[in-house]
Design a protein around this motif. Structure first.
Motif, short mmCIF file in Angstrom:
data_model
loop_
_atom_site.label_atom_id
_atom_site.label_comp_id
_atom_site.label_asym_id
_atom_site.label_seq_id
_atom_site.Cartn_x
_atom_site.Cartn_y
_atom_site.Cartn_z
N ALA A 27 -1.33 -0.48 2.92
CA ALA A 27 -2.47 -1.62 3.23
C ALA A 27 -3.36 -1.10 4.41
CB ALA A 27 -1.77 -2.48 3.66
N ALA A 28 -2.91 -0.15 5.16
CA ALA A 28 -3.76 -0.32 6.51
C ALA A 28 -4.39 1.30 5.83
CB ALA A 28 -2.35 1.17 7.05
N LEU A 29 -4.49 1.71 4.75
CA LEU A 29 -5.09 3.26 3.75
C LEU A 29 -6.24 1.80 2.95
CD1 LEU A 29 -2.28 5.50 3.46
CD2 LEU A 29 -4.28 5.91 5.49
N GLY A 30 -6.13 0.77 3.09
CA GLY A 30 -7.09 0.20 2.01
C GLY A 30 -6.39 -0.57 0.61
N TRP A 31 -5.45 0.30 0.22
CA TRP A 31 -4.34 -0.25 -0.88
C TRP A 31 -3.50 -1.24 -0.68
CZ3 TRP A 31 -3.57 3.58 -4.72
CH2 TRP A 31 -4.70 4.81 -5.07
N SER A 32 -3.72 -2.11 -1.81
CA SER A 32 -2.75 -3.04 -2.15
C SER A 32 -1.40 -2.74 -2.91
CB SER A 32 -3.85 -3.98 -3.26
OG SER A 32 -2.82 -5.23 -2.94
N ALA A 33 -0.39 -2.98 -2.23
CA ALA A 33 0.97 -2.81 -3.64
C ALA A 33 1.90 -4.18 -3.48
CB ALA A 33 2.39 -1.63 -2.58
N ASP A 34 2.67 -3.41 -4.73
CA ASP A 34 3.19 -4.09 -4.36
C ASP A 34 4.66 -3.85 -4.98
OD1 ASP A 34 5.54 -6.56 -5.66
OD2 ASP A 34 4.90 -6.40 -8.22
N ILE A 35 5.56 -4.14 -3.87
CA ILE A 35 6.87 -2.66 -4.06
C ILE A 35 8.31 -3.61 -3.35
CG2 ILE A 35 7.89 -1.16 -2.36
CD1 ILE A 35 4.90 -0.79 -1.55
N ARG A 36 9.06 -2.98 -4.40
CA ARG A 36 10.01 -3.66 -4.91
C ARG A 36 11.47 -3.25 -4.76
NH1 ARG A 36 9.53 -5.65 -9.79
NH2 ARG A 36 7.34 -4.81 -9.03
N LEU A 37 12.70 -3.44 -4.85
CA LEU A 37 13.91 -2.84 -4.10
C LEU A 37 15.24 -3.25 -5.13
CD1 LEU A 37 14.80 0.21 -2.97
CD2 LEU A 37 15.68 -1.41 -1.18
N PRO A 38 14.86 -3.14 -5.79
CA PRO A 38 15.75 -3.82 -7.20
C PRO A 38 17.84 -3.58 -7.03
CG PRO A 38 14.69 -2.92 -8.58
CD PRO A 38 14.87 -2.98 -7.42
N GLU A 39 17.65 -1.96 -7.07
CA GLU A 39 18.78 -1.60 -6.93
C GLU A 39 18.80 -0.05 -5.66
OE1 GLU A 39 21.61 -2.31 -9.00
OE2 GLU A 39 21.25 -3.40 -9.76
N GLU A 40 18.86 1.51 -5.79
CA GLU A 40 19.00 1.84 -5.11
C GLU A 40 17.71 3.00 -4.92
OE1 GLU A 40 20.87 5.72 -7.04
OE2 GLU A 40 21.93 4.25 -7.88
N PHE A 41 16.28 2.62 -5.76
CA PHE A 41 15.01 2.95 -5.92
C PHE A 41 13.69 1.86 -5.69
CE2 PHE A 41 17.97 5.01 -9.17
CZ PHE A 41 18.08 6.64 -8.75
N ILE A 42 13.25 2.34 -4.97
CA ILE A 42 12.01 1.65 -4.36
C ILE A 42 11.26 1.58 -6.25
CG2 ILE A 42 9.96 2.23 -3.54
CD1 ILE A 42 11.02 2.94 -1.61
N ILE A 43 10.28 0.30 -6.64
CA ILE A 43 9.83 0.24 -8.10
C ILE A 43 9.19 -0.57 -7.70
CG2 ILE A 43 10.17 -1.22 -10.29
CD1 ILE A 43 12.72 -0.34 -10.73
N GLY A 44 7.20 -0.46 -7.90
CA GLY A 44 6.39 -0.83 -7.03
C GLY A 44 4.94 -0.15 -8.57
N THR A 45 3.70 -0.81 -7.40
CA THR A 45 2.23 0.06 -8.20
C THR A 45 1.38 -0.08 -6.89
OG1 THR A 45 2.49 -2.35 -8.51
CG2 THR A 45 2.61 -1.08 -10.54
N ALA A 46 0.63 0.96 -6.87
CA ALA A 46 0.01 0.36 -5.50
C ALA A 46 -1.50 0.87 -6.18
CB ALA A 46 0.75 1.44 -5.04
N LYS A 47 -2.57 0.32 -5.64
CA LYS A 47 -4.00 0.46 -6.21
C LYS A 47 -4.69 0.19 -4.99
CE LYS A 47 -4.97 -3.85 -8.43
NZ LYS A 47 -5.71 -4.69 -9.05
#
Length: 54
Positions: A27-47
């Motif tokens: 966000a500080a770099l001007g991106w919108s991100a949806d990030i989740r941690l359902p198990e042991e890996f981070i999953i998400g999208t950013a644009k």
């Protein structure tokens, strides 16, 4: 260092993030991100929040 079957070598760097911390850094770099941690890996999208018109 990781070596592939073809003999080439690569240095792999792992950077561990907490989902909220990563979203904040993006966000500080001007991106919108949806990030989740359902198990042991981070999953998400950013644009980028906005794409400049050339």
């Amino acid at each position: 260092m990781r070596r592939l079957e073809d003999g080439s070598q690569y240095r792999i760097v792992k950077v561990l993030h907490e989902p909220g911390e990563l979203a904040g850094e993006l966000a500080a770099l001007g991106w919108s991100a949806d990030i989740r941690l359902p198990e042991e890996f981070i999953i998400g999208t950013a644009k980028p929040r906005s794409v400049p018109v050339i």
